[in-house]
Design an enzyme around this catalytic site. Structure first.
Site, PDB file in Angstrom:
ATOM      1  N   SER A  17       0.849  -1.188   0.000  1.00  0.00           N
ATOM      2  CA  SER A  17       0.000   0.000   0.000  1.00  0.00           C
ATOM      3  C   SER A  17       0.890   1.246   0.000  1.00  0.00           C
ATOM      4  O   SER A  17       2.066   1.170  -0.350  1.00  0.00           O
ATOM      5  CB  SER A  17      -0.931  -0.034   1.216  1.00  0.00           C
ATOM      6  OG  SER A  17      -1.927   0.958   1.102  1.00  0.00           O
ATOM      7  N   ASN A  18       0.339   2.367   0.377  1.00  0.00           N
ATOM      8  CA  ASN A  18       1.121   3.611   0.407  1.00  0.00           C
ATOM      9  C   ASN A  18       0.599   4.520   1.516  1.00  0.00           C
ATOM     10  O   ASN A  18      -0.336   4.177   2.222  1.00  0.00           O
ATOM     11  CB  ASN A  18       1.058   4.304  -0.964  1.00  0.00           C
ATOM     12  CG  ASN A  18      -0.370   4.647  -1.346  1.00  0.00           C
ATOM     13  OD1 ASN A  18      -1.006   5.474  -0.721  1.00  0.00           O
ATOM     14  ND2 ASN A  18      -0.891   3.976  -2.376  1.00  0.00           N
ATOM     15  N   ARG A  19       1.225   5.670   1.644  1.00  0.00           N
ATOM     16  CA  ARG A  19       0.964   6.536   2.795  1.00  0.00           C
ATOM     17  C   ARG A  19      -0.253   7.442   2.654  1.00  0.00           C
ATOM     18  O   ARG A  19      -0.484   8.299   3.502  1.00  0.00           O
ATOM     19  CB  ARG A  19       2.175   7.439   3.049  1.00  0.00           C
ATOM     20  CG  ARG A  19       3.384   6.705   3.549  1.00  0.00           C
ATOM     21  CD  ARG A  19       4.473   7.705   3.913  1.00  0.00           C
ATOM     22  NE  ARG A  19       5.698   7.032   4.260  1.00  0.00           N
ATOM     23  CZ  ARG A  19       5.922   6.470   5.446  1.00  0.00           C
ATOM     24  NH1 ARG A  19       5.011   6.529   6.385  1.00  0.00           N
ATOM     25  NH2 ARG A  19       7.075   5.870   5.678  1.00  0.00           N
ATOM     26  N   SER A  20      -1.008   7.298   1.605  1.00  0.00           N
ATOM     27  CA  SER A  20      -2.165   8.180   1.448  1.00  0.00           C
ATOM     28  C   SER A  20      -3.127   8.042   2.627  1.00  0.00           C
ATOM     29  O   SER A  20      -3.491   6.938   3.030  1.00  0.00           O
ATOM     30  CB  SER A  20      -2.911   7.822   0.154  1.00  0.00           C
ATOM     31  OG  SER A  20      -4.159   8.477   0.133  1.00  0.00           O
ATOM     32  N   ALA A  84      -4.593   7.549  -4.309  1.00  0.00           N
ATOM     33  CA  ALA A  84      -3.213   7.132  -4.576  1.00  0.00           C
ATOM     34  C   ALA A  84      -3.283   5.648  -4.928  1.00  0.00           C
ATOM     35  O   ALA A  84      -3.109   4.773  -4.080  1.00  0.00           O
ATOM     36  CB  ALA A  84      -2.347   7.368  -3.349  1.00  0.00           C
TER      37      ALA A  84
END
Ligand code: CTP
Length: 210
Positions: A17-20, A84
């Site tokens: 995943s990512n930091r959004s 994102a």
């Protein structure tokens, strides 16, 4: 409005995943609803409560977000892609939890579909498409390239190398780049104010389109 990160499973308990945080997308959905729009928010997993007055569809993966977005795109007048979306996903998710065996292993990643670009291809006259470009260098040049490549009306160029704005921050700053060449610089402000400015710019631009 698409918002938040996506999660691409590696196995039943792990994902990429990512930091959004989803804050910008939720603020945009709320701001649009406050101006009287009928809003559908398609969101990846976030810690946020649903914005007032919006229909919400929760998804996990890029593929689920794509399906949800495309199913409703034709009926919509404005698409704001603030999510994102993971650009890559594991080629295969293991059906069982991957066990540690001490050795190294590689994960094959495959590109996901670009939801916004796909909508850019399918768009009909009168639809208005807004994207975000999170860049670390040559911010405006790259954002303009994305505006063209994805066939958008507006792109919000964000310089994510600045620690004070962007991912997971409560404020944002950036430049609105319109397809016609017009630009609006937005100084750092609260994400909800930023969202109001973006929605106001969209309303204005659509008026000019007739
Ligand atoms: N987007 C999307 N579907 C994807 C990837 C991106 O809809 N699979 C949308 C995002 O919501 C955002 C814009 O496209 O509006 C971002 O474009 P992208 O080309 O993915 O840019 P970044 O990921 O920011 O940068 P880069 O490709 O340079 O890594």
């Amino acid at each position: 409005v698409t918002a938040g990160p996506t999660r691409e499973p590696l196995d039943p308990v792990r994902f990429i995943s990512n930091r959004s945080s989803g804050k910008m997308g939720y603020a945009l959905a709320a701001a649009a609803a406050a101006r009287g729009a009928q809003v559908l928010l398609i969101t990846g997993p976030t810690a946020l409560g649903p914005p007032t007055g919006c229909e919400v569809i929760r998804v996990e993966t890029a593929s689920e977000m794509r399906d949800a977005a495309l199913a409703r795109f034709e009926q919509s007048d404005i698409l704001i892609a603030a999510a994102a979306v993971s650009d890559y996903a594991p080629a295969q998710a293991a059906p069982h939890k991957i066990k540690r065996d001490g050795g190294a292993f590689a994960i094959e990643l495959r590109p996901t579909d670009d939801i916004l670009a796909e909508c850019g291809k399918r768009r009909r006259p009168g639809q208005f498409l807004v994207g975000f470009a999170a860049e670390i260098e040559d911010v405006l040049v790259r954002a303009r390239q994305k505006l063209k490549a994805k066939n958008l009306d507006l792109i919000v160029a964000n310089d994510v190398s600045r620690p004070d704005i962007g991912f997971d921050s409560d404020s944002n700053a950036g430049r609105l780049l319109f397809a016609g060449g017009r630009e609006i610089e937005l100084p750092e402000m609260d994400k909800s104010q930023f969202a109001q400015r973006v929605i106001a710019a969209v309303v204005e631009a659509r008026k000019q389109m007739g």
